[in-house]
Design an enzyme around this catalytic site. Structure first.
Site, PDB file in Angstrom:
ATOM      1  N   ASN A 189       0.844  -1.197   0.000  1.00 42.82           N
ATOM      2  CA  ASN A 189       0.000   0.000   0.000  1.00 42.82           C
ATOM      3  C   ASN A 189       0.875   1.242   0.000  1.00 42.82           C
ATOM      4  O   ASN A 189       1.856   1.327   0.744  1.00 42.82           O
ATOM      5  CB  ASN A 189      -0.919  -0.007   1.232  1.00 42.82           C
ATOM      6  N   HIS A 211       6.300  -1.841   3.586  1.00 43.19           N
ATOM      7  CA  HIS A 211       6.041  -3.236   3.958  1.00 43.19           C
ATOM      8  C   HIS A 211       5.266  -3.918   2.857  1.00 43.19           C
ATOM      9  O   HIS A 211       4.482  -3.305   2.147  1.00 43.19           O
ATOM     10  CB  HIS A 211       5.291  -3.327   5.291  1.00 43.19           C
TER      11      HIS A 211
HETATM   12  P1  AMP Z   1      -0.904  -0.744   5.728  1.00 45.91           P
HETATM   13  O1  AMP Z   1      -2.363  -0.445   5.826  1.00 45.91           O
HETATM   14  O2  AMP Z   1      -0.474  -1.266   4.393  1.00 45.91           O
HETATM   15  O3  AMP Z   1      -0.049   0.420   6.195  1.00 45.91           O
HETATM   16  O4  AMP Z   1      -0.679  -1.961   6.711  1.00 45.91           O
HETATM   17  C1  AMP Z   1      -0.221  -1.872   8.011  1.00 45.91           C
HETATM   18  C2  AMP Z   1      -0.468  -3.219   8.649  1.00 45.91           C
HETATM   19  O5  AMP Z   1       0.301  -3.281   9.840  1.00 45.91           O
HETATM   20  C3  AMP Z   1      -1.919  -3.474   9.045  1.00 45.91           C
HETATM   21  O6  AMP Z   1      -2.384  -4.654   8.371  1.00 45.91           O
HETATM   22  C4  AMP Z   1      -1.852  -3.673  10.560  1.00 45.91           C
HETATM   23  O7  AMP Z   1      -2.735  -4.667  11.014  1.00 45.91           O
HETATM   24  C5  AMP Z   1      -0.398  -4.063  10.767  1.00 45.91           C
HETATM   25  N1  AMP Z   1       0.161  -3.741  12.069  1.00 45.91           N
HETATM   26  C6  AMP Z   1       0.126  -2.548  12.711  1.00 45.91           C
HETATM   27  N2  AMP Z   1       0.791  -2.619  13.868  1.00 45.91           N
HETATM   28  C7  AMP Z   1       1.270  -3.884  13.964  1.00 45.91           C
HETATM   29  C8  AMP Z   1       2.041  -4.594  14.940  1.00 45.91           C
HETATM   30  N3  AMP Z   1       2.462  -4.014  16.062  1.00 45.91           N
HETATM   31  N4  AMP Z   1       2.349  -5.892  14.698  1.00 45.91           N
HETATM   32  C9  AMP Z   1       1.915  -6.498  13.573  1.00 45.91           C
HETATM   33  N5  AMP Z   1       1.200  -5.883  12.609  1.00 45.91           N
HETATM   34  C10 AMP Z   1       0.879  -4.601  12.808  1.00 45.91           C
END
Ligand code: AMP
Ligand code: ZN
Length: 113
Positions: free
Chosen positions: A89, A102
């Site tokens: 994203n 990511h």
């Molecule tokens: P995005 O919307 O592409 O920025 O995705 C961020 C992702 O990070 C989301 O799917 C969240 O559920 C995940 N996320 C946020 N904080 C954590 C965390 N501490 N550990 C694992 N996943 C996380």
């Protein structure tokens, strides 16, 4: 860019906050998404911080290439032998919420979109 002290994924990479890690080496880390959107939902991150592909420097692009080369074997070890989807994203319209590049690795089921 090196690490950003306010970034949650830099903190995970530094071991300062816990994550369910499934793979780690000197360049990248893979851990389980805390709010899984599929039966298997992993996040692969570079250990160095940059928010967007548009900010990626030469070292970042070498790391992203390395990640793409490693992900097939990591996927195979995590129940994704039948296929998976990679999602990166970028920005508001995509719903990006963590501003450290990511790759979502999604699978373990048929993905119907
Ligand atoms: P995005 O919307 O592409 O920025 O995705 C961020 C992702 O990070 C989301 O799917 C969240 O559920 C995940 N996320 C946020 N904080 C954590 C965390 N501490 N550990 C694992 N996943 C996380
Ligand atoms: Zn970061």
């Amino acid at each position: 860019m090196t690490n950003d002290k306010n970034c949650i994924f830099c903190k995970i990479a530094a071991g300062e906050i816990p994550a369910a890690k499934v793979y780690e080496d000197d360049k990248m880390l893979v851990f389980k998404d805390i709010e899984p959107k599929a039966k298997v939902h992993l996040l692969a991150i570079p250990k160095t911080h940059f928010a967007y592909l548009a900010e990626m420097d030469k070292e970042g692009s070498e790391t992203v290439k390395y990640m793409l080369e490693k992900i097939p074997e990591i996927a195979a070890k995590n129940g994704l032998e039948n296929g998976y989807r990679l999602v990166i994203n970028q920005g508001a319209d995509a719903g990006q919420t963590v501003f450290h590049l990511h790759m979502h690795i999604l699978g373990g089921q048929t993905l119907d979109w």
